[in-house]
Design an enzyme around this catalytic site. Structure first.
Site, PDB file in Angstrom:
ATOM      1  N   ASN A  57       0.858  -1.185   0.000  1.00 26.55           N
ATOM      2  CA  ASN A  57       0.000   0.000   0.000  1.00 26.55           C
ATOM      3  C   ASN A  57       0.896   1.238   0.000  1.00 26.55           C
ATOM      4  O   ASN A  57       1.483   1.577   1.020  1.00 26.55           O
ATOM      5  CB  ASN A  57      -0.894  -0.039   1.249  1.00 26.55           C
ATOM      6  CG  ASN A  57      -1.701   1.240   1.434  1.00 26.55           C
ATOM      7  OD1 ASN A  57      -1.785   2.066   0.533  1.00 26.55           O
ATOM      8  ND2 ASN A  57      -2.288   1.393   2.612  1.00 26.55           N
ATOM      9  N   TRP A  58       0.978   1.878  -1.162  1.00 30.66           N
ATOM     10  CA  TRP A  58       1.895   3.023  -1.279  1.00 30.66           C
ATOM     11  C   TRP A  58       1.352   4.269  -0.590  1.00 30.66           C
ATOM     12  O   TRP A  58       2.068   5.264  -0.449  1.00 30.66           O
ATOM     13  CB  TRP A  58       2.156   3.348  -2.753  1.00 30.66           C
ATOM     14  CG  TRP A  58       2.899   2.281  -3.508  1.00 30.66           C
ATOM     15  CD1 TRP A  58       3.258   1.026  -3.042  1.00 30.66           C
ATOM     16  CD2 TRP A  58       3.382   2.343  -4.849  1.00 30.66           C
ATOM     17  NE1 TRP A  58       3.923   0.327  -4.015  1.00 30.66           N
ATOM     18  CE2 TRP A  58       4.013   1.110  -5.141  1.00 30.66           C
ATOM     19  CE3 TRP A  58       3.340   3.321  -5.847  1.00 30.66           C
ATOM     20  CZ2 TRP A  58       4.596   0.834  -6.379  1.00 30.66           C
ATOM     21  CZ3 TRP A  58       3.914   3.049  -7.076  1.00 30.66           C
ATOM     22  CH2 TRP A  58       4.542   1.814  -7.340  1.00 30.66           C
ATOM     23  N   LYS A  59       0.078   4.274  -0.218  1.00 29.85           N
ATOM     24  CA  LYS A  59      -0.558   5.479   0.335  1.00 29.85           C
ATOM     25  C   LYS A  59      -0.323   6.661  -0.611  1.00 29.85           C
ATOM     26  O   LYS A  59      -0.226   6.437  -1.814  1.00 29.85           O
ATOM     27  CB  LYS A  59      -0.060   5.747   1.759  1.00 29.85           C
ATOM     28  CG  LYS A  59      -0.159   4.470   2.625  1.00 29.85           C
ATOM     29  CD  LYS A  59      -0.074   4.726   4.091  1.00 29.85           C
ATOM     30  CE  LYS A  59      -0.194   3.393   4.827  1.00 29.85           C
ATOM     31  NZ  LYS A  59      -0.329   3.545   6.268  1.00 29.85           N
TER      32      LYS A  59
ATOM     33  N   HIS B 206      -9.702   1.027   4.937  1.00 37.59           N
ATOM     34  CA  HIS B 206      -8.416   1.261   5.609  1.00 37.59           C
ATOM     35  C   HIS B 206      -8.644   2.245   6.766  1.00 37.59           C
ATOM     36  O   HIS B 206      -9.452   3.176   6.646  1.00 37.59           O
ATOM     37  CB  HIS B 206      -7.400   1.831   4.619  1.00 37.59           C
ATOM     38  CG  HIS B 206      -6.015   1.902   5.191  1.00 37.59           C
ATOM     39  ND1 HIS B 206      -5.636   2.910   6.036  1.00 37.59           N
ATOM     40  CD2 HIS B 206      -4.958   1.073   5.084  1.00 37.59           C
ATOM     41  CE1 HIS B 206      -4.372   2.695   6.410  1.00 37.59           C
ATOM     42  NE2 HIS B 206      -3.942   1.588   5.845  1.00 37.59           N
TER      43      HIS B 206
ATOM     44  N   GLU C 216      -7.123   4.725   7.813  1.00 35.91           N
ATOM     45  CA  GLU C 216      -6.970   6.151   7.482  1.00 35.91           C
ATOM     46  C   GLU C 216      -8.231   6.679   6.791  1.00 35.91           C
ATOM     47  O   GLU C 216      -8.633   7.828   6.994  1.00 35.91           O
ATOM     48  CB  GLU C 216      -5.716   6.355   6.606  1.00 35.91           C
ATOM     49  CG  GLU C 216      -4.454   6.210   7.444  1.00 35.91           C
ATOM     50  CD  GLU C 216      -3.239   5.678   6.703  1.00 35.91           C
ATOM     51  OE1 GLU C 216      -3.184   5.749   5.467  1.00 35.91           O
ATOM     52  OE2 GLU C 216      -2.330   5.160   7.390  1.00 35.91           O
TER      53      GLU C 216
ATOM     54  N   GLU D 182      -5.355  -4.742  10.748  1.00 36.37           N
ATOM     55  CA  GLU D 182      -4.349  -3.699  10.950  1.00 36.37           C
ATOM     56  C   GLU D 182      -4.656  -2.936  12.233  1.00 36.37           C
ATOM     57  O   GLU D 182      -5.495  -2.017  12.214  1.00 36.37           O
ATOM     58  CB  GLU D 182      -4.340  -2.721   9.767  1.00 36.37           C
ATOM     59  CG  GLU D 182      -3.972  -3.351   8.438  1.00 36.37           C
ATOM     60  CD  GLU D 182      -3.467  -2.300   7.456  1.00 36.37           C
ATOM     61  OE1 GLU D 182      -2.340  -2.456   6.976  1.00 36.37           O
ATOM     62  OE2 GLU D 182      -4.179  -1.321   7.199  1.00 36.37           O
TER      63      GLU D 182
ATOM     64  N   GLY E 232       2.312   2.599  10.766  1.00 38.13           N
ATOM     65  CA  GLY E 232       3.251   3.702  10.579  1.00 38.13           C
ATOM     66  C   GLY E 232       3.938   4.158  11.849  1.00 38.13           C
ATOM     67  O   GLY E 232       4.571   5.198  11.875  1.00 38.13           O
TER      68      GLY E 232
ATOM     69  N   SER F  42       3.348  -1.781  10.502  1.00 36.57           N
ATOM     70  CA  SER F  42       4.797  -1.802  10.736  1.00 36.57           C
ATOM     71  C   SER F  42       5.446  -3.160  10.450  1.00 36.57           C
ATOM     72  O   SER F  42       6.355  -3.573  11.167  1.00 36.57           O
ATOM     73  CB  SER F  42       5.111  -1.327  12.162  1.00 36.57           C
ATOM     74  OG  SER F  42       4.684   0.027  12.339  1.00 36.57           O
TER      75      SER F  42
ATOM     76  N   GLY G 299       4.847   1.590   4.791  1.00 36.49           N
ATOM     77  CA  GLY G 299       6.167   2.223   4.649  1.00 36.49           C
ATOM     78  C   GLY G 299       7.201   1.356   3.930  1.00 36.49           C
ATOM     79  O   GLY G 299       7.898   1.823   3.015  1.00 36.49           O
TER      80      GLY G 299
END
Ligand code: PGA
Length: 249
Positions: free
Chosen positions: A9-11, A94, A96, A166, A172, A211, A233
């Site tokens: 997941n590149w965000k 997700h 976020e 998650e 993160g 993470s 990340g």
């Protein structure tokens, strides 16, 4: 035997040149891997990634999708549009999206359904906050997030879906759930689905995210109910991402 999936997941990261280098590294290595690999770039780069991944075993996914099929929804992207650009997967719910963009459990369930109606495989993200974990509510929170989707689409729909656990406090932050903490939640998710359909539960891939790094991936992926990872990340660094993929071998 469930085939492991490692999803990057590149965000909101990326640029044409940087993507091109990263995708070249991943496609070159992927054919030798036993796990399935997928990348999730931001929307504008889906076309670039579709071309770069053509002929490779690496799958493409998007980070979100509209719950609507088409219409007057400025800024939104539909499931059929994602399918046209070669997406196989799409993240839904997700943390976020839930926390920063107000996506409720009802909206997440609608997005899940919209994804499947265009033959995309939704990766349903669930997870508890630190406060919820400390209050001993982890399994209750996850069960409710999963139930909201099950109530809308039915258990049979989980046969063509993936779940990602998650913990919000691990995303993160550099703090990872211990393999035992993650396994406990993964087992609870599988049991909740098994109570409705044992066969669907047995085939359901449940990814861990939060993470994940080359140093902790082997132990996490070694747990009996952890079927791969959703990587943030570390998905932006080719060496790290490919080491994590190797850990799923
Ligand atoms: P992280 O992100 O690996 O950077 O913790 C995971 C995710 O949010 O999918």
């Amino acid at each position: 035997m469930r085939k492991k999936l490692v999803a990057g997941n590149w965000k909101m990261h990326g640029a044409l040149q940087q993507n091109s280098t990263l995708l070249a590294r991943i496609t070159a290595a992927a054919s030798g891997l036993a796990c399935e690999v997928a990348v999730f770039p931001p929307y504008p780069y889906l076309a670039q990634a579709q071309l770069a991944l053509a002929g490779s075993v690496v799958a493409l996914g998007a980070q979100s999708v509209s719950e609507h099929a088409s219409g007057v929804f400025t800024g939104e992207v539909s499931a059929s549009m994602l399918a046209e650009f070669g997406c196989r997967y799409v993240l839904v719910g997700h943390s976020e999206r839930r926390a920063l963009f107000g996506e409720t459990e009802i909206v997440v369930a609608a997005k899940f359904e919209a994804a499947q109606s265009s033959a995309l495989v939704p990766i349903l993200c669930v997870g508890e906050t630190l406060g919820q974990r400390e209050a001993g509510k982890t399994v209750t929170v996850i069960a409710r997030q999963l139930a909201a989707v099950l109530e809308r689409v039915g258990v049979a729909a989980m046969a063509s879906a993936v779940v990602a656990y998650e913990p919000v406090w691990a995303i993160g932050t550099g703090v990872t759930a211990s393999p035992a903490q993650a396994q406990e939640v993964h087992a609870a998710i599988r049991a909740q689905v098994a109570a409705l359909d044992a066969g669907v539960a047995e085939g359901l891939r449940i990814l861990y995210g939060g993470s994940v790094k080359p140093q902790n991936a082997v132990e996490l992926f070694g747990q009996s109910d952890i079927d791969g990872g959703l990587i943030g990340g570390a998905a932006l660094v080719a060496d790290d991402f490919l080491k994590i993929c190797l850990a799923a071998n």
